[in-house]
Write a protein that holds these residues in place. Structure first.
Motif, PDB file in Angstrom:
ATOM      1  N   ALA A 166       0.832  -1.205   0.000  1.00  0.00           N
ATOM      2  CA  ALA A 166       0.000   0.000   0.000  1.00  0.00           C
ATOM      3  C   ALA A 166       0.867   1.256   0.000  1.00  0.00           C
ATOM      4  CB  ALA A 166      -0.940  -0.005   1.197  1.00  0.00           C
ATOM      5  N   CYS A 167       1.988   1.224   0.730  1.00  0.00           N
ATOM      6  CA  CYS A 167       2.921   2.349   0.729  1.00  0.00           C
ATOM      7  C   CYS A 167       3.530   2.537  -0.655  1.00  0.00           C
ATOM      8  CB  CYS A 167       4.009   2.120   1.769  1.00  0.00           C
ATOM      9  SG  CYS A 167       5.243   3.430   1.881  1.00  0.00           S
ATOM     10  N   ALA A 168       3.914   1.441  -1.291  1.00  0.00           N
ATOM     11  CA  ALA A 168       4.471   1.525  -2.648  1.00  0.00           C
ATOM     12  C   ALA A 168       3.454   2.119  -3.612  1.00  0.00           C
ATOM     13  CB  ALA A 168       4.898   0.135  -3.112  1.00  0.00           C
ATOM     14  N   GLU A 169       2.206   1.750  -3.475  1.00  0.00           N
ATOM     15  CA  GLU A 169       1.162   2.309  -4.337  1.00  0.00           C
ATOM     16  C   GLU A 169       1.047   3.820  -4.146  1.00  0.00           C
ATOM     17  OE1 GLU A 169      -1.786  -1.593  -4.687  1.00  0.00           O
ATOM     18  OE2 GLU A 169      -2.010  -0.218  -2.984  1.00  0.00           O
ATOM     19  N   ARG A 170       1.178   4.287  -2.916  1.00  0.00           N
ATOM     20  CA  ARG A 170       1.113   5.727  -2.652  1.00  0.00           C
ATOM     21  C   ARG A 170       2.320   6.449  -3.256  1.00  0.00           C
ATOM     22  NH1 ARG A 170      -0.720   3.663   2.391  1.00  0.00           N
ATOM     23  NH2 ARG A 170       1.325   3.971   3.380  1.00  0.00           N
ATOM     24  N   ILE A 171       3.487   5.830  -3.183  1.00  0.00           N
ATOM     25  CA  ILE A 171       4.691   6.434  -3.767  1.00  0.00           C
ATOM     26  C   ILE A 171       4.507   6.627  -5.270  1.00  0.00           C
ATOM     27  CG2 ILE A 171       7.121   6.001  -4.319  1.00  0.00           C
ATOM     28  CD1 ILE A 171       7.311   4.582  -1.573  1.00  0.00           C
ATOM     29  N   VAL A 172       4.051   5.589  -5.942  1.00  0.00           N
ATOM     30  CA  VAL A 172       3.888   5.663  -7.393  1.00  0.00           C
ATOM     31  C   VAL A 172       2.816   6.682  -7.772  1.00  0.00           C
ATOM     32  CG1 VAL A 172       3.215   4.375  -9.451  1.00  0.00           C
ATOM     33  CG2 VAL A 172       4.721   3.315  -7.760  1.00  0.00           C
ATOM     34  N   SER A 173       1.714   6.711  -7.045  1.00  0.00           N
ATOM     35  CA  SER A 173       0.624   7.624  -7.388  1.00  0.00           C
ATOM     36  C   SER A 173       1.027   9.084  -7.220  1.00  0.00           C
ATOM     37  CB  SER A 173      -0.616   7.323  -6.550  1.00  0.00           C
ATOM     38  OG  SER A 173      -0.391   7.627  -5.181  1.00  0.00           O
ATOM     39  N   ALA A 174       1.991   9.355  -6.332  1.00  0.00           N
ATOM     40  CA  ALA A 174       2.419  10.732  -6.092  1.00  0.00           C
ATOM     41  C   ALA A 174       3.517  11.192  -7.041  1.00  0.00           C
ATOM     42  CB  ALA A 174       2.912  10.864  -4.649  1.00  0.00           C
ATOM     43  N   LEU A 175       4.047  10.278  -7.842  1.00  0.00           N
ATOM     44  CA  LEU A 175       5.186  10.596  -8.703  1.00  0.00           C
ATOM     45  C   LEU A 175       4.708  11.061 -10.071  1.00  0.00           C
ATOM     46  CD1 LEU A 175       8.301  10.373  -8.336  1.00  0.00           C
ATOM     47  CD2 LEU A 175       8.164   8.176  -9.524  1.00  0.00           C
ATOM     48  N   PRO A 176       5.280  12.130 -10.609  1.00  0.00           N
ATOM     49  CA  PRO A 176       4.909  12.547 -11.966  1.00  0.00           C
ATOM     50  C   PRO A 176       5.138  11.413 -12.970  1.00  0.00           C
ATOM     51  CG  PRO A 176       6.215  14.252 -10.882  1.00  0.00           C
ATOM     52  CD  PRO A 176       6.255  13.050  -9.988  1.00  0.00           C
ATOM     53  N   GLU A 177       4.275  11.339 -13.953  1.00  0.00           N
ATOM     54  CA  GLU A 177       4.324  10.246 -14.933  1.00  0.00           C
ATOM     55  C   GLU A 177       5.673  10.144 -15.627  1.00  0.00           C
ATOM     56  OE1 GLU A 177       2.169   7.916 -16.170  1.00  0.00           O
ATOM     57  OE2 GLU A 177       0.550   8.308 -14.747  1.00  0.00           O
TER      58      GLU A 177
END
Length: 277
Positions: A166-177
């Motif tokens: 879940a933490c990894a998912e948050r990291i990716v979602s916050a990162l510019p494409e």
């Protein structure tokens, strides 16, 4: 699906693909192989080339030593006579395992090298060497631009890996494409204590190879989410391996940070995670 390639050209991968390093902390090779052969690791086996783990030798006998080596480019070494060309290597004179296709860097570690090439570097910690609760537990996560550790990620948590994912998912979602990512996850679920992953096991009975295997099956149930988020933006090169094994009474030994076959022999796999069509 897996793109099998025993040793891809990492000079092309770096700068093009995202990178995932997932260390299954303390995972024994024999337990990993038995579980895969029995069909108990459907999500991991679907990506491992040929559905099988590679047998390798760990660069260290416990987490701190092994991860220092891994981050310097010394991934677990194939358990056969070498030399074996490496995927990553810090530049130094006389290296016999730097070859064509090795990503060579002048920085002291891979994390710093990828950051210098525009990657966002993120760490999702697990065991105590990543908990940032003191100087020692801050060394390894301190290499990364972003690092996370919570009690829910620790060895004492029965839901550690799903919390880490879940933490990894948050990291990716916050990162510019357009920003490339190097994500490191240290999965703590296999480390002692792991008795709570096997239904019917008790704290009093303690940990065993069976509870260790149950912890691996627990990781497999949630690893698909991690793979999916890491391939959601672009192709990802993934390395999944153990940093060292552990003994459960083998020849009288228990634990790790010792020189026994159950500690030095580890499972390894690398593969590409292709983005959705």
């Amino acid at each position: 699906m897996t793109t099998p390639d025993p040793r891809p050209d990492m000079t092309e991968v770096i700068g093009r693909d995202d990178v995932l390093l997932l260390t299954l902390d303390t995972l024994r090779y024999d337990v990993a192989v038995e579980a895969a052969a029995a069909g108990r690791l459907p999500n991991l086996a679907a990506h491992l080339p040929g559905g099988q783990w590679q047998r390798r030798h760990a660069p260290g006998s416990f987490t701190y030593a092994s991860h220092h080596a891994i981050f310097a480019g010394f991934l677990p070494t194939p358990a056969a006579p070498g030399p074996h060309p490496r995927l990553f290597a810090a530049r130094f004179a006389g290296s016999e395992t730097t070859a064509d296709g090795t990503f060579v860097f002048d920085e002291p570690d891979l994390v710093t090298a990828l950051a210098a090439r525009g990657y966002h570097t993120a760490c999702v910690g697990g065991v105590g060497f990543f908990n940032k609760q003191g100087a020692l537990g801050s060394v390894l996560p301190g290499l990364f631009a972003e690092s996370h550790w919570e009690k829910e990620f620790s060895v004492a948590s029965p839901t550690s890996f799903e919390a880490q994912v879940a933490c990894a998912e948050r990291i990716v979602s916050a990162l510019p494409e357009d920003r490339q990512l190097f994500l490191f996850v240290n999965a703590s679920a296999l480390h002692q204590p792991n008795w709570f992953h096997l239904p019917g096991a008790t704290r009093e009975a303690g940990d065993s190879r069976a509870t260790h295997a149950a912890a691996l099956e627990y990781i497999d149930r949630h690893v698909g989410r991690l793979f999916d988020v890491m391939r959601s933006r672009r192709r990802c090169f993934a390395i999944v391996c153990s940093d060292h094994g552990t003994a459960y009474g083998d020849d009288g030994y228990t634990g790790h940070r010792l020189g026994h076959e159950s500690v030095w022999t580890v499972p390894y796999g690398h593969f590409f995670l292709e983005p959705p069509a």
